[in-house]
Motif scaffolding. Structure first.
Motif, PDB file in Angstrom:
ATOM      1  N   GLU A 100       0.828  -1.203   0.000  1.00  0.00           N
ATOM      2  CA  GLU A 100       0.000   0.000   0.000  1.00  0.00           C
ATOM      3  C   GLU A 100       0.866   1.259   0.000  1.00  0.00           C
ATOM      4  O   GLU A 100       0.542   2.254  -0.657  1.00  0.00           O
ATOM      5  N   LEU A 101       1.969   1.210   0.730  1.00  0.00           N
ATOM      6  CA  LEU A 101       2.856   2.368   0.775  1.00  0.00           C
ATOM      7  C   LEU A 101       3.530   2.595  -0.576  1.00  0.00           C
ATOM      8  O   LEU A 101       3.677   3.749  -1.023  1.00  0.00           O
ATOM      9  N   THR A 104       0.979   4.082  -2.805  1.00  0.00           N
ATOM     10  CA  THR A 104       0.718   5.474  -2.399  1.00  0.00           C
ATOM     11  C   THR A 104       1.832   6.401  -2.871  1.00  0.00           C
ATOM     12  O   THR A 104       1.567   7.492  -3.378  1.00  0.00           O
ATOM     13  N   LEU A 105       3.089   5.964  -2.706  1.00  0.00           N
ATOM     14  CA  LEU A 105       4.207   6.782  -3.159  1.00  0.00           C
ATOM     15  C   LEU A 105       4.179   6.981  -4.667  1.00  0.00           C
ATOM     16  O   LEU A 105       4.501   8.065  -5.170  1.00  0.00           O
ATOM     17  N   LEU A 108       1.497   9.513  -5.335  1.00  0.00           N
ATOM     18  CA  LEU A 108       1.959  10.844  -4.933  1.00  0.00           C
ATOM     19  C   LEU A 108       2.969  11.397  -5.929  1.00  0.00           C
ATOM     20  O   LEU A 108       2.956  12.602  -6.239  1.00  0.00           O
ATOM     21  N   TYR A 257      -6.826   5.483   0.944  1.00  0.00           N
ATOM     22  CA  TYR A 257      -5.741   4.911   1.761  1.00  0.00           C
ATOM     23  C   TYR A 257      -6.257   4.360   3.094  1.00  0.00           C
ATOM     24  O   TYR A 257      -5.618   4.533   4.138  1.00  0.00           O
ATOM     25  N   ILE A 261      -3.609   3.875   6.247  1.00  0.00           N
ATOM     26  CA  ILE A 261      -3.762   4.801   7.373  1.00  0.00           C
ATOM     27  C   ILE A 261      -4.227   4.061   8.614  1.00  0.00           C
ATOM     28  O   ILE A 261      -3.772   4.338   9.735  1.00  0.00           O
ATOM     29  N   ILE A 282       0.048  11.499   9.724  1.00  0.00           N
ATOM     30  CA  ILE A 282       0.456  10.852   8.475  1.00  0.00           C
ATOM     31  C   ILE A 282      -0.734  10.733   7.530  1.00  0.00           C
ATOM     32  O   ILE A 282      -0.622  10.983   6.325  1.00  0.00           O
ATOM     33  N   GLY A 283      -1.898  10.364   8.083  1.00  0.00           N
ATOM     34  CA  GLY A 283      -3.099  10.239   7.252  1.00  0.00           C
ATOM     35  C   GLY A 283      -3.520  11.560   6.635  1.00  0.00           C
ATOM     36  O   GLY A 283      -3.946  11.608   5.471  1.00  0.00           O
ATOM     37  N   LEU A 286      -1.292  12.316   3.614  1.00  0.00           N
ATOM     38  CA  LEU A 286      -1.587  11.466   2.460  1.00  0.00           C
ATOM     39  C   LEU A 286      -2.895  11.880   1.777  1.00  0.00           C
ATOM     40  O   LEU A 286      -2.955  12.000   0.548  1.00  0.00           O
TER      41      LEU A 286
END
Length: 379
Positions: A100-101, A104-105, A108, A257, A261, A282-283, A286
């Motif tokens: 997931e990270l 997400t990256l 982003l 997310y 999260i 952090i959430g 994101l």
């Protein structure tokens, strides 16, 4: 007038204590260096004791609840099951976070150009609406060659320092791995022979301390073990509940997310009271990269869930598990955080639980001795 009885050792103890205290205060730097050296030398065993304590919680569950009918090899099987469960939880969390990270990256990185373009258009709009600001920007005399040279010089210095520190970093990593390996082996041996170790410690105390002191030390040790074990299990339960609630609410509100999260908040909430807010930060970052409106909805949702969890779930799950009222849980976390940061937060609650129980017993004993029980009854 005689202040001390014949053959009384009290004056010698007081004189020895005074001499020792005077020596320590006059050589405080030497004493601190000695303590630091001893702590570094004993670090693998300290780490092993911490690992043994953590592994002992699930191992005791398997030994007393799941494998209680097994007669031979129950301790070894329980230890293996506990280690497998801990490794499984770590792999599960990493399996949920890492893919997931990565996704997400990637998203982003795709959104960053649009985000920068929006900032540029915003600044250009401000400049077009303010001719004075536009003229100021146009009249700026910027030596880009000089700035570029300084930036390159900075990166060259940084690269040189990084190269020089590589060897020290590698040696530190190797040292940590060796210390962890020794600590893990020590933890395994301590768990397999924990009754023998407890017997040897008790025998050592009986050899050098009065029986009354030994009984009190053993009782404090049992209270501490129970408080820390209950706190660890309660904190893990609370983190799981909070992460599940966040995930369910984010899915209901269709927020992005959700898995990432929720896992972040669940892991960070292992830190008492304030850990969930770290995951919330952090959430927010994101979700803000996707839509600021959804970020606002997430903040409102988190505050509602956090208030419910902090006022209803946490005091009952963690506070009751260690025998500490909810208000003193907050006090313990605040003081522990100010004294020793995150580590202080983790150890302050069970420590204050033991102090609370012992202090309650002393207070009740003194009130009973003075015959003031009627005056302390609740109205």
């Amino acid at each position: 007038m005689k202040y001390f009885k014949e053959n009384d050792k009290t004056p010698f103890i007081l004189i020895s204590f005074g001499i020792g205290l005077y020596f320590i205060l006059n050589h405080i730097s030497f004493v601190l260096n000695g303590i630091s050296y001893a702590a570094s030398a004993a670090f693998p065993f300290i780490l092993g004791s911490c690992l043994a304590f953590i592994i002992n919680v699930p191992m005791r569950f398997f030994e007393n609840r799941v494998l209680h009918k097994v007669r031979k090899g129950r301790r070894v099987l329980s230890l293996i099951a506990a280690i497998v469960c801990i490794i499984g939880v770590i792999l599960l969390v990493c399996g949920l976070i890492i893919p997931e990270l990565a996704a997400t990256l990637f998203k982003l990185s795709m959104n960053i150009p649009d985000f920068l373009r929006a900032i540029q258009e915003f600044l250009e709009g401000i400049a077009s609406d303010n001719p004075a600001a536009q003229r100021y920007i146009m009249n700026l005399d910027v030596d880009w060659n000089k700035i570029g040279g300084e930036v390159m010089g900075y990166f060259q210095t940084w690269a040189t320092n990084l190269l020089n520190s590589t060897f020290s970093v590698i040696s530190n990593i190797v040292s940590v791995i060796v210390s962890f390996g020794l600590g893990f082996v020590f933890a395994l041996n301590a768990l397999l022979k924990k009754e023998t170790l407890a017997y040897q410690v008790k025998k050592l105390l009986l050899a050098f301390l009065p029986l009354k002191v030994v009984k009190y030390v053993v009782r404090v040790g049992r209270l501490s073990n129970q408080a820390f074990s209950n706190f660890l299990s309660g904190q893990c339960t609370e983190a799981f509940i909070l992460g599940t609630l966040i995930f369910a609410c984010m899915k209901i509100l269709d927020l992005p997310y959700a898995v990432l999260i929720a896992v972040f908040i669940g892991v960070t909430s292992l830190i008492p009271i304030v850990g969930g807010f770290i995951g919330c930060g952090i959430g927010i970052i994101l979700i803000l990269m996707v839509d600021w409106k959804q970020a606002v909805i997430f903040v409102v949702m988190f505050l509602v869930v956090q208030q419910f969890e902090g006022n209803v779930i946490y005091p009952h799950v963690v506070g009751n598990s260690v025998g500490l009222p909810g208000i003193w849980v907050l006090v313990a976390v605040t003081i522990g955080g100010n004294v020793a940061g995150v580590v202080g937060m983790l150890f302050s609650i069970p420590f204050c639980s033991v102090v609370y129980q012992l202090l309650t017993e002393v207070v009740n004993f003194q009130i009973k001795r003075k015959g003031l029980e009627k005056m302390t009854r609740k109205v």
